[in-house]
Design an enzyme around this catalytic site. Structure first.
Site: not given
Length: 476
Positions: A323, A420
């Site tokens: 991310c 994630h």
């Protein structure tokens, strides 16, 4: 409602334990936290975002996480400001003063969610935030006694004896409450006790005499629990494995639960490195997610990580960026709208040929697909504001529903992804570690570890449930 004398007193685990116990009895129970402040969040089935603690409690109750379980989520982006998320969606960024003025509106959202849950479930177990003794935050409180008074619910006060000063914590907290709030407090839970209970009993008797309220339970210190943490990043780990994984811990690290599976892996030495700490040698370096990509990128460079990463690559090491970490690995990170602070553009680390532009829209989705470098499935979730594009995207990290996701460098030493939870799928974790140089047959099943921990929690908390049911005004 479970409130605590301090942060990390055990509110989250206590609510999770009670959720599991009631669910085992067939009670339709649901967790609820009016307001949560955390950078570790979870994506819900209804496409929103809530605190990681409420997602864990939902699992304990046998439910899918839902935005009504945590209607207000604050994600700090600086020491004085936070992104305000209401009913799972980002509304705006506010400083502390502006949010304090906004609380009456936030309270409406809290009550809407609570009322919906009340109509759907037999029991709503509420978790407070921090401590109700913060007298400076009493006005317009929506997280602790302000909420309890608004909906007229009883309160259990939990205190952590392992920290020391447990009696002062309880007596001091009661002293900071109003008379009506003290009456609302039905009893105490002493958490994380280890030792001979007979040596504690005189203190318990004194506490009950001083307050006129019962100690409902003394819960043991449970070692080795595998549960999602929201804020505290564990920096130390006993060195067990020979494969070295190093993670920098910048000020606005988010979703550090991405590394829980690695922490549990018997062949991995996971080291989380904070400011001022020497950067150790590694086989794999992982740049974590961030709530302030440009700010944390500046921190990385100031703390010597650019040079460390280049040296790591020269010696054949591998790098993964997740991310915000993925965004930092690229050529540039642009924030034209001031999404994370002052508008502008920062030069990235230049290790992946991608450029990132931060956007106002946040992508929130649970996803699944396959690894692009191995024929294994992967699942996880995306929480990000921004898009990354460039030549490195031609060699993706994953294929999610058939679309390329993430990027890999031409020499295949650097991998970036918005996914994630990528290590939580056992086969995907093994494939990623194999890509990084660890050939192992070990599979770490985080869901199984979490389930075993919830069962241990529930067994330890069973005396508390019996004590609650013995209270005169207890109702399920």
């Amino acid at each position: 409602m479970v409130q605590g004398t301090t942060s990390d007193a055990g509110k989250t685990t206590l609510v999770a334990a009670l959720c599991r116990l009631l669910a085992q009895e067939g009670v339709r129970v649901v967790p609820f936290k009016p307001q949560n402040m955390a950078l570790n969040s979870a994506v819900t089935a209804d496409g929103g975002e809530i605190g990681r603690a409420q997602a864990l409690q939902a699992v304990a109750a046998g439910l899918q996480p839902h935005t009504d379980m945590n209607p207000i989520l604050l994600k700090p982006s600086s020491d004085t400001g936070a992104q305000v998320i209401i009913h799972g969606k980002a509304r705006s960024d506010m400083n502390a003063r502006d949010y304090h003025a906004y609380k009456p509106i936030a309270m409406q959202a809290v009550l809407e969610s609570y009322q919906r849950l009340q109509t759907q479930y037999e029991s709503v177990l509420v978790e407070g935030a921090g401590s109700p003794a913060e007298v400076n935050l009493r006005e317009r409180d929506i997280a602790n006694m302000g909420f309890a008074e608004a909906v007229d619910c009883p309160v259990i006060l939990v205190a952590d004896i392992d920290r020391g000063g447990v009696f002062a914590h309880i007596i001091g907290t009661l002293a900071c409450l109003s008379e009506s709030e003290r009456r609302r407090t039905v009893g105490f839970v002493i958490n994380r006790f280890r030792g001979d209970i007979s040596l504690l009993e005189p203190g318990l008797k004194w506490l009950e005499e001083q307050t006129g309220k019962p100690v409902l339970a003394v819960l043991p210190y449970l070692h080795g629990l595998f549960l999602d943490a929201e804020d505290a990043v564990e920096h130390t780990q006993a060195v067990r494995g020979a494969f070295r994984v190093v993670v920098p811990v910048p000020p606005r690290i988010s979703n550090h639960t991405d590394f829980d599976a690695l922490r549990a892996h018997p062949e991995i030495d996971l080291q989380l490195v904070g400011p001022g700490q020497p950067i150790p040698a590694a086989d794999l370096i992982i740049l974590p997610g961030s709530k302030n990509t440009r700010g944390d990128l500046e921190w990385l460079i100031a703390n010597g990580w650019r040079e460390a990463l280049l040296r790591h690559l020269r010696y054949g090491g591998k790098i993964i960026g997740i991310c915000g970490g993925y965004q930092m690995l690229g050529m540039t990170v642009a924030d034209p709208h001031g999404v994370e602070g002052t508008p502008g553009e920062s030069a990235g680390l230049g290790l992946l040929d991608v450029a990132t532009e931060l956007t106002r829209d946040k992508r929130l989705e649970q996803v699944s697909g396959v690894c692009a470098f191995a024929d294994v499935g992967v699942s996880g979730y995306e929480i990000h504001m921004g898009t990354s594009d460039g030549a490195a995207r031609a060699q993706p990290a994953f294929l999610i529903d058939g679309r390329p996701e993430g990027a890999r460098s031409a020499d295949d030493q650097v991998l970036g992804t918005y996914l994630h939870g990528l290590f939580d799928t056992p086969d995907a974790c093994a494939a990623l570690l194999h890509w990084a140089g660890l050939n192992s047959d070990v599979r770490v099943d985080t869901a199984q570890l979490r389930e075993a921990s919830l069962q241990r929690l529930a067994a330890a908390a069973r005396p508390l449930l019996a004590a609650l049911r013995a209270l005169p005004d207890y109702s399920r």
